[in-house]
Design a protein around this motif. Structure first.
Motif, PDB file in Angstrom:
ATOM      1  N   VAL A  14      39.410  44.796  33.858  1.00 26.68           N
ATOM      2  CA  VAL A  14      37.636  44.773  34.268  1.00 26.68           C
ATOM      3  C   VAL A  14      38.174  44.289  35.744  1.00 26.68           C
ATOM      4  N   GLN A  21      30.225  43.317  34.160  1.00 30.59           N
ATOM      5  CA  GLN A  21      31.847  43.703  33.896  1.00 30.59           C
ATOM      6  C   GLN A  21      31.720  45.393  33.292  1.00 30.59           C
ATOM      7  N   VAL A  23      34.516  47.314  31.964  1.00 34.70           N
ATOM      8  CA  VAL A  23      36.058  47.643  31.472  1.00 34.70           C
ATOM      9  C   VAL A  23      36.891  49.256  31.751  1.00 34.70           C
TER      10      VAL A  23
END
Length: 265
Positions: A14, A21, A23
Protein backbone atom coordinates in the motif's frame (compact mmCIF):
# COMPACT_ATOMS: atom_id res chain seq x y z
CA UNK A 1 12.28 -31.29 -7.29
CA UNK A 2 14.23 -28.04 -7.70
CA UNK A 3 14.34 -25.90 -4.56
CA UNK A 4 12.32 -22.71 -4.21
CA UNK A 5 14.55 -19.70 -4.85
CA UNK A 6 12.10 -16.79 -4.54
CA UNK A 7 9.04 -16.98 -2.32
CA UNK A 8 6.26 -14.41 -1.92
CA UNK A 9 3.73 -15.29 0.76
CA UNK A 10 0.64 -13.14 1.33
CA UNK A 11 2.45 -10.09 -0.05
CA UNK A 12 0.65 -6.77 -0.19
CA UNK A 13 1.80 -3.23 -0.85
CA UNK A 14 0.00 0.00 0.00
CA UNK A 15 1.35 3.42 -0.97
CA UNK A 16 0.29 6.47 1.04
CA UNK A 17 0.59 9.98 -0.38
CA UNK A 18 -1.15 13.11 0.87
CA UNK A 19 -3.23 10.94 3.21
CA UNK A 20 -4.50 8.94 0.23
CA UNK A 21 -3.96 5.18 0.10
CA UNK A 22 -3.29 3.26 -3.10
CA UNK A 23 -3.41 -0.52 -2.82
CA UNK A 24 -0.87 -1.66 -5.42
CA UNK A 25 -0.68 -5.37 -4.54
CA UNK A 26 -2.98 -7.64 -2.55
CA UNK A 27 -2.33 -11.15 -1.23
CA UNK A 28 0.31 -12.26 -3.75
CA UNK A 29 1.54 -15.84 -3.32
CA UNK A 30 4.23 -17.12 -5.67
CA UNK A 31 7.11 -19.59 -5.54
CA UNK A 32 9.87 -19.45 -8.17
CA UNK A 33 12.22 -22.39 -8.46
CA UNK A 34 16.00 -22.25 -8.70
CA UNK A 35 17.01 -21.63 -12.32
CA UNK A 36 13.44 -21.01 -13.48
CA UNK A 37 12.47 -18.28 -15.96
CA UNK A 38 9.21 -16.68 -14.82
CA UNK A 39 7.54 -13.85 -16.74
CA UNK A 40 4.87 -11.58 -15.28
CA UNK A 41 2.37 -9.97 -17.62
CA UNK A 42 -0.46 -7.61 -16.73
CA UNK A 43 -2.07 -4.25 -17.47
CA UNK A 44 -0.41 -0.93 -16.68
CA UNK A 45 -0.67 0.01 -13.03
CA UNK A 46 -1.31 -3.54 -11.78
CA UNK A 47 1.82 -3.59 -9.59
CA UNK A 48 4.22 -5.60 -11.78
CA UNK A 49 7.17 -3.27 -11.22
CA UNK A 50 6.29 -2.93 -7.54
CA UNK A 51 6.41 -6.71 -7.26
CA UNK A 52 9.90 -6.73 -8.73
CA UNK A 53 11.07 -3.97 -6.40
CA UNK A 54 9.87 -6.02 -3.43
CA UNK A 55 12.04 -8.91 -4.56
CA UNK A 56 15.04 -6.61 -5.00
CA UNK A 57 14.65 -5.28 -1.47
CA UNK A 58 14.41 -1.71 -2.77
CA UNK A 59 10.83 -1.44 -1.49
CA UNK A 60 9.47 -3.10 1.67
CA UNK A 61 6.20 -5.03 1.61
CA UNK A 62 3.29 -3.65 3.64
CA UNK A 63 2.12 -7.15 4.49
CA UNK A 64 3.30 -10.70 3.95
CA UNK A 65 6.87 -11.81 3.44
CA UNK A 66 9.38 -12.05 0.60
CA UNK A 67 12.14 -14.64 0.88
CA UNK A 68 15.15 -15.35 -1.34
CA UNK A 69 17.01 -18.62 -0.78
CA UNK A 70 15.05 -19.06 2.44
CA UNK A 71 16.06 -15.67 3.88
CA UNK A 72 13.59 -12.86 4.41
CA UNK A 73 14.38 -9.89 2.15
CA UNK A 74 15.08 -6.80 4.23
CA UNK A 75 17.18 -4.78 1.78
CA UNK A 76 19.15 -4.98 -1.48
CA UNK A 77 21.03 -8.26 -1.99
CA UNK A 78 24.46 -8.83 -3.52
CA UNK A 79 23.34 -12.00 -5.32
CA UNK A 80 20.84 -10.15 -7.52
CA UNK A 81 21.26 -8.48 -10.90
CA UNK A 82 18.77 -5.86 -12.11
CA UNK A 83 18.01 -4.60 -15.62
CA UNK A 84 15.52 -1.75 -16.04
CA UNK A 85 13.66 -0.47 -19.10
CA UNK A 86 16.33 2.15 -19.74
CA UNK A 87 20.00 1.22 -19.94
CA UNK A 88 21.11 4.08 -17.62
CA UNK A 89 24.73 3.92 -18.74
CA UNK A 90 27.10 6.68 -17.63
CA UNK A 91 28.17 8.95 -20.49
CA UNK A 92 31.83 9.34 -19.50
CA UNK A 93 32.73 5.64 -19.53
CA UNK A 94 33.10 3.38 -22.52
CA UNK A 95 30.94 0.25 -22.72
CA UNK A 96 33.49 -2.01 -21.05
CA UNK A 97 33.91 0.58 -18.30
CA UNK A 98 30.15 0.75 -17.81
CA UNK A 99 29.91 -3.00 -17.34
CA UNK A 100 32.81 -2.97 -14.87
CA UNK A 101 31.43 0.03 -12.97
CA UNK A 102 29.21 -2.27 -10.88
CA UNK A 103 32.29 -4.26 -9.85
CA UNK A 104 34.05 -1.09 -8.80
CA UNK A 105 31.04 0.13 -6.80
CA UNK A 106 30.87 -3.22 -5.01
CA UNK A 107 34.50 -2.87 -3.97
CA UNK A 108 35.61 -5.92 -5.94
CA UNK A 109 38.79 -6.40 -7.97
CA UNK A 110 38.06 -4.89 -11.39
CA UNK A 111 40.98 -6.68 -13.07
CA UNK A 112 39.63 -10.05 -11.93
CA UNK A 113 36.34 -9.40 -13.72
CA UNK A 114 37.65 -7.91 -16.96
CA UNK A 115 37.73 -11.24 -18.82
CA UNK A 116 34.14 -12.00 -17.75
CA UNK A 117 33.01 -8.54 -18.87
CA UNK A 118 34.58 -9.07 -22.28
CA UNK A 119 32.99 -12.53 -22.54
CA UNK A 120 29.53 -11.15 -21.69
CA UNK A 121 29.87 -8.33 -24.21
CA UNK A 122 30.88 -10.88 -26.84
CA UNK A 123 27.82 -12.96 -25.94
CA UNK A 124 25.45 -10.02 -26.52
CA UNK A 125 27.09 -8.96 -29.77
CA UNK A 126 29.13 -6.04 -28.46
CA UNK A 127 32.60 -7.54 -28.66
CA UNK A 128 33.68 -4.99 -31.26
CA UNK A 129 32.17 -2.04 -29.40
CA UNK A 130 33.77 -2.29 -25.95
CA UNK A 131 35.70 0.94 -26.42
CA UNK A 132 32.71 2.92 -27.68
CA UNK A 133 30.77 5.38 -25.55
CA UNK A 134 27.01 5.13 -24.98
CA UNK A 135 26.18 8.02 -27.33
CA UNK A 136 27.85 6.09 -30.15
CA UNK A 137 25.50 3.10 -29.79
CA UNK A 138 21.85 2.48 -30.62
CA UNK A 139 19.26 1.98 -27.89
CA UNK A 140 19.31 -1.77 -28.42
CA UNK A 141 23.09 -1.92 -28.12
CA UNK A 142 22.97 0.13 -24.94
CA UNK A 143 20.43 -2.26 -23.48
CA UNK A 144 22.66 -5.22 -24.36
CA UNK A 145 25.40 -3.53 -22.36
CA UNK A 146 22.97 -3.08 -19.45
CA UNK A 147 22.23 -6.81 -19.46
CA UNK A 148 25.95 -7.59 -19.43
CA UNK A 149 26.35 -5.19 -16.50
CA UNK A 150 23.51 -6.93 -14.65
CA UNK A 151 25.27 -10.28 -15.04
CA UNK A 152 28.88 -9.25 -14.45
CA UNK A 153 28.96 -10.22 -10.74
CA UNK A 154 27.51 -13.68 -11.50
CA UNK A 155 24.18 -13.18 -9.73
CA UNK A 156 21.97 -16.15 -8.96
CA UNK A 157 18.88 -14.03 -9.71
CA UNK A 158 18.29 -11.67 -12.64
CA UNK A 159 15.39 -9.25 -12.23
CA UNK A 160 14.24 -7.52 -15.42
CA UNK A 161 11.66 -4.72 -15.50
CA UNK A 162 10.39 -4.20 -19.08
CA UNK A 163 13.97 -4.40 -20.40
CA UNK A 164 12.92 -4.40 -24.06
CA UNK A 165 9.98 -2.01 -23.77
CA UNK A 166 11.68 0.96 -25.44
CA UNK A 167 13.14 -1.01 -28.37
CA UNK A 168 11.90 -1.42 -31.92
CA UNK A 169 10.31 -4.74 -32.90
CA UNK A 170 13.32 -6.20 -34.72
CA UNK A 171 15.79 -5.27 -31.99
CA UNK A 172 13.39 -6.57 -29.37
CA UNK A 173 13.23 -9.95 -31.10
CA UNK A 174 17.02 -10.21 -31.26
CA UNK A 175 17.30 -9.27 -27.60
CA UNK A 176 14.84 -12.02 -26.77
CA UNK A 177 17.03 -14.56 -28.56
CA UNK A 178 20.18 -13.22 -26.86
CA UNK A 179 18.59 -13.40 -23.41
CA UNK A 180 17.47 -16.99 -23.88
CA UNK A 181 21.00 -17.91 -24.95
CA UNK A 182 22.51 -16.30 -21.84
CA UNK A 183 19.93 -17.90 -19.55
CA UNK A 184 20.48 -21.34 -21.10
CA UNK A 185 24.21 -20.97 -20.54
CA UNK A 186 24.16 -19.67 -16.96
CA UNK A 187 20.78 -20.93 -15.66
CA UNK A 188 20.20 -18.11 -13.21
CA UNK A 189 16.71 -17.55 -11.86
CA UNK A 190 14.97 -14.89 -13.97
CA UNK A 191 11.99 -12.77 -12.89
CA UNK A 192 10.89 -10.88 -16.00
CA UNK A 193 8.28 -8.11 -16.14
CA UNK A 194 6.63 -7.32 -19.49
CA UNK A 195 3.48 -5.94 -21.12
CA UNK A 196 3.95 -8.26 -24.09
CA UNK A 197 2.04 -11.53 -23.98
CA UNK A 198 4.05 -12.89 -26.94
CA UNK A 199 7.34 -12.04 -25.24
CA UNK A 200 6.28 -13.67 -21.98
CA UNK A 201 5.28 -16.92 -23.68
CA UNK A 202 8.39 -17.04 -25.87
CA UNK A 203 10.79 -16.56 -22.95
CA UNK A 204 9.32 -18.12 -19.85
CA UNK A 205 8.93 -21.51 -18.23
CA UNK A 206 5.83 -20.10 -16.53
CA UNK A 207 3.76 -17.00 -17.23
CA UNK A 208 2.13 -15.22 -14.29
CA UNK A 209 -0.98 -13.26 -15.31
CA UNK A 210 -1.87 -10.38 -13.00
CA UNK A 211 -5.21 -8.68 -12.49
CA UNK A 212 -5.83 -4.94 -12.73
CA UNK A 213 -5.01 -2.98 -9.55
CA UNK A 214 -4.93 -3.98 -6.81
CA UNK A 215 -2.63 -6.53 -8.38
CA UNK A 216 -3.25 -10.16 -7.59
CA UNK A 217 -2.23 -13.31 -9.42
CA UNK A 218 -5.07 -14.24 -11.73
CA UNK A 219 -3.59 -17.34 -13.40
CA UNK A 220 -0.26 -19.08 -13.84
CA UNK A 221 0.44 -20.95 -17.07
CA UNK A 222 3.13 -23.53 -17.75
CA UNK A 223 4.77 -22.96 -21.15
CA UNK A 224 5.06 -26.24 -23.04
CA UNK A 225 7.42 -25.12 -25.80
CA UNK A 226 10.77 -26.82 -26.48
CA UNK A 227 13.99 -24.85 -26.08
CA UNK A 228 15.76 -23.17 -27.64
CA UNK A 229 12.80 -21.14 -28.86
CA UNK A 230 14.16 -19.51 -31.97
CA UNK A 231 12.21 -17.56 -34.54
CA UNK A 232 10.23 -20.68 -35.41
CA UNK A 233 8.52 -20.81 -32.00
CA UNK A 234 5.88 -18.35 -33.16
CA UNK A 235 4.44 -20.86 -35.64
CA UNK A 236 4.06 -23.59 -33.02
CA UNK A 237 0.32 -24.15 -32.36
CA UNK A 238 1.04 -24.34 -28.62
CA UNK A 239 2.40 -20.78 -28.73
CA UNK A 240 -0.73 -19.45 -30.45
CA UNK A 241 -3.00 -21.36 -28.08
CA UNK A 242 -1.36 -20.00 -24.93
CA UNK A 243 -1.25 -16.43 -26.24
CA UNK A 244 -4.96 -16.74 -27.02
CA UNK A 245 -5.77 -18.04 -23.52
CA UNK A 246 -3.96 -15.14 -21.85
CA UNK A 247 -5.49 -12.59 -24.23
CA UNK A 248 -8.98 -13.91 -23.40
CA UNK A 249 -8.33 -13.37 -19.69
CA UNK A 250 -7.60 -9.70 -20.35
CA UNK A 251 -10.68 -9.43 -22.57
CA UNK A 252 -12.82 -10.89 -19.79
CA UNK A 253 -11.32 -8.48 -17.24
CA UNK A 254 -11.98 -5.47 -19.49
CA UNK A 255 -8.28 -4.76 -20.08
CA UNK A 256 -8.81 -5.05 -23.84
CA UNK A 257 -11.78 -3.64 -25.75
CA UNK A 258 -12.53 -5.81 -28.77
CA UNK A 259 -15.78 -4.05 -29.69
CA UNK A 260 -14.42 -2.31 -32.74
CA UNK A 261 -16.82 -0.89 -35.35
CA UNK A 262 -17.23 -3.08 -38.43
CA UNK A 263 -15.41 -2.05 -41.58
CA UNK A 264 -18.29 -3.48 -43.62
CA UNK A 265 -21.27 -1.20 -44.18
Amino acid sequence: MTATHIELAGVGKVFIRDLQQTVALKQVDLDIRQGEFVAVVGPSGCGKSTLLRLVTGLTPATSGVVRVAGEEVSGPRSDTGIVFQRATLVDWRDILGNVLLQIQLRGLDVKAYRARAESLLDAVGLGQFMDRFPFELSGGMQQRAAIARGLIHQPTILLMDEPFGALDALTREQMRLDLETLWTRDRMTVFFITHSIDEAVLLADRVVVMSPRPGTIDRIFEVDLPRPRGLGARVDPRFADLVDKITRIFLERGVFDDHRPSLVA
